[in-house]
Design a protein around this motif. Structure first.
Motif, PDB file in Angstrom:
ATOM      1  N   UNK A   1       0.838  -1.183   0.000  1.00 15.46           N
ATOM      2  CA  UNK A   1       0.000   0.000   0.000  1.00 15.46           C
ATOM      3  C   UNK A   1       0.884   1.248   0.000  1.00 15.46           C
ATOM      4  N   UNK A   2       0.736   2.088  -1.036  1.00 15.36           N
ATOM      5  CA  UNK A   2       1.525   3.312  -1.120  1.00 15.36           C
ATOM      6  C   UNK A   2       0.924   4.365  -0.193  1.00 15.36           C
ATOM      7  N   UNK A   3       1.786   5.005   0.572  1.00 17.54           N
ATOM      8  CA  UNK A   3       1.366   6.135   1.407  1.00 17.54           C
ATOM      9  C   UNK A   3       2.246   7.330   1.111  1.00 17.54           C
ATOM     10  N   UNK A   4       1.624   8.476   0.960  1.00 15.26           N
ATOM     11  CA  UNK A   4       2.324   9.733   0.755  1.00 15.26           C
ATOM     12  C   UNK A   4       1.886  10.679   1.849  1.00 15.26           C
ATOM     13  N   UNK A   5       2.839  11.204   2.596  1.00 17.27           N
ATOM     14  CA  UNK A   5       2.512  12.069   3.724  1.00 17.27           C
ATOM     15  C   UNK A   5       3.181  13.420   3.526  1.00 17.27           C
ATOM     16  N   UNK A   6       2.356  14.446   3.343  1.00 11.05           N
ATOM     17  CA  UNK A   6       2.870  15.799   3.141  1.00 11.05           C
ATOM     18  C   UNK A   6       3.014  16.523   4.472  1.00 11.05           C
ATOM     19  N   UNK A   7       3.911  17.472   4.498  1.00 11.99           N
ATOM     20  CA  UNK A   7       4.070  18.342   5.654  1.00 11.99           C
ATOM     21  C   UNK A   7       4.676  19.658   5.186  1.00 11.99           C
ATOM     22  N   UNK A   8       4.640  20.652   6.064  1.00 13.30           N
ATOM     23  CA  UNK A   8       5.294  21.915   5.771  1.00 13.30           C
ATOM     24  C   UNK A   8       4.370  23.060   5.403  1.00 13.30           C
ATOM     25  N   UNK A   9       3.095  22.777   5.263  1.00 12.71           N
ATOM     26  CA  UNK A   9       2.167  23.862   4.955  1.00 12.71           C
ATOM     27  C   UNK A   9       1.979  24.783   6.143  1.00 12.71           C
ATOM     28  N   UNK A  10       1.294  25.893   5.910  1.00 11.62           N
ATOM     29  CA  UNK A  10       1.042  26.832   6.995  1.00 11.62           C
ATOM     30  C   UNK A  10       0.666  28.188   6.467  1.00 11.62           C
ATOM     31  N   UNK A  11       0.726  29.160   7.359  1.00 11.90           N
ATOM     32  CA  UNK A  11       0.390  30.545   7.035  1.00 11.90           C
ATOM     33  C   UNK A  11       1.667  31.348   6.861  1.00 11.90           C
ATOM     34  N   UNK A  12       1.732  32.099   5.779  1.00  8.88           N
ATOM     35  CA  UNK A  12       2.914  32.918   5.506  1.00  8.88           C
ATOM     36  C   UNK A  12       2.454  34.229   4.890  1.00  8.88           C
ATOM     37  N   UNK A  13       3.224  35.277   5.107  1.00 11.71           N
ATOM     38  CA  UNK A  13       2.916  36.561   4.479  1.00 11.71           C
ATOM     39  C   UNK A  13       3.353  36.553   3.026  1.00 11.71           C
ATOM     40  N   UNK A  14       2.689  37.362   2.230  1.00 10.44           N
ATOM     41  CA  UNK A  14       3.090  37.505   0.834  1.00 10.44           C
ATOM     42  C   UNK A  14       4.559  37.906   0.768  1.00 10.44           C
ATOM     43  N   UNK A  15       5.275  37.264  -0.147  1.00 10.91           N
ATOM     44  CA  UNK A  15       6.708  37.495  -0.273  1.00 10.91           C
ATOM     45  C   UNK A  15       7.551  36.514   0.516  1.00 10.91           C
ATOM     46  N   UNK A  16       6.905  35.758   1.388  1.00 10.27           N
ATOM     47  CA  UNK A  16       7.616  34.805   2.216  1.00 10.27           C
ATOM     48  C   UNK A  16       7.842  33.469   1.531  1.00 10.27           C
ATOM     49  N   UNK A  17       8.372  32.519   2.300  1.00 14.00           N
ATOM     50  CA  UNK A  17       8.744  31.211   1.764  1.00 14.00           C
ATOM     51  C   UNK A  17       8.208  30.089   2.643  1.00 14.00           C
ATOM     52  N   UNK A  18       7.977  28.960   2.012  1.00 15.57           N
ATOM     53  CA  UNK A  18       7.654  27.717   2.703  1.00 15.57           C
ATOM     54  C   UNK A  18       8.319  26.573   1.963  1.00 15.57           C
ATOM     55  N   UNK A  19       8.616  25.497   2.675  1.00 16.05           N
ATOM     56  CA  UNK A  19       9.091  24.289   2.017  1.00 16.05           C
ATOM     57  C   UNK A  19       8.171  23.141   2.387  1.00 16.05           C
ATOM     58  N   UNK A  20       7.579  22.558   1.374  1.00 17.59           N
ATOM     59  CA  UNK A  20       6.737  21.386   1.567  1.00 17.59           C
ATOM     60  C   UNK A  20       7.573  20.124   1.392  1.00 17.59           C
ATOM     61  N   UNK A  21       7.220  19.107   2.164  1.00 17.69           N
ATOM     62  CA  UNK A  21       7.858  17.801   2.050  1.00 17.69           C
ATOM     63  C   UNK A  21       6.793  16.743   1.851  1.00 17.69           C
ATOM     64  N   UNK A  22       7.169  15.683   1.161  1.00 19.41           N
ATOM     65  CA  UNK A  22       6.272  14.544   0.973  1.00 19.41           C
ATOM     66  C   UNK A  22       7.117  13.276   1.071  1.00 19.41           C
ATOM     67  N   UNK A  23       6.802  12.463   2.049  1.00 17.35           N
ATOM     68  CA  UNK A  23       7.539  11.223   2.252  1.00 17.35           C
ATOM     69  C   UNK A  23       6.694  10.046   1.810  1.00 17.35           C
ATOM     70  N   UNK A  24       7.314   9.176   1.046  1.00 15.66           N
ATOM     71  CA  UNK A  24       6.615   8.052   0.438  1.00 15.66           C
ATOM     72  C   UNK A  24       7.008   6.739   1.083  1.00 15.66           C
ATOM     73  N   UNK A  25       6.062   5.822   1.156  1.00 15.10           N
ATOM     74  CA  UNK A  25       6.336   4.461   1.590  1.00 15.10           C
ATOM     75  C   UNK A  25       5.438   3.509   0.810  1.00 15.10           C
TER      76      UNK A  25
END
Length: 122
Positions: A1-25
């Motif tokens: 069974x494939x599982x993909x788990x995302x993380x890293x989302x959130x609230x940021x001001x315009x002009x800012x940065x975020x890094x999303x991650x997705x780990x697979x198994x």
């Protein structure tokens, strides 16, 4: 069974940065292309970025070129989406997608994560 788990989302001001991650198994990560898609309220899910299985080729939607960077670490079974210079229009639920083959554009769909919310305040 494939599982993909995302993380890293959130609230940021315009002009800012975020890094999303997705780990697979569940299957051999390095054999499959990966992608990021997003869906804003009232809109269809849209392509954001894609990367082939060996990381040698990357693809971007015009709306994010030059601001977003997709990468992968096959040793960690993880794909990343670095998002810089975020705009209010980037706000959406971001979904990780594992493609059915090593080439991102060879086939459609595959497996999906549960999504992570990105909110950008102006």
């Amino acid at each position: 069974q494939v599982q993909l788990v995302e993380s890293g989302g959130g609230l940021v001001q315009a002009g800012g940065s975020l890094r999303l991650s997705c780990t697979s198994s569940g299957r051999t990560f390095r054999n499959y292309a990966m992608g990021w898609f997003r869906q804003a309220p009232g809109k269809e899910r849209e392509f954001v970025a894609g990367i082939n299985s060996n990381g040698g080729s990357t693809y971007y939607a015009d709306s994010v070129k030059g601001r977003f960077t997709i990468s992968r670490d096959n040793g960690r079974n993880t794909v990343y989406l670095q998002m810089d210079s975020l705009e209010p229009e980037d706000a959406a639920v971001y979904y990780c997608n594992q493609r059915p083959s090593s080439n991102f554009y060879a086939g459609e769909f595959g497996y999906w994560g549960q999504g992570t919310q990105v909110t950008v305040s102006s």
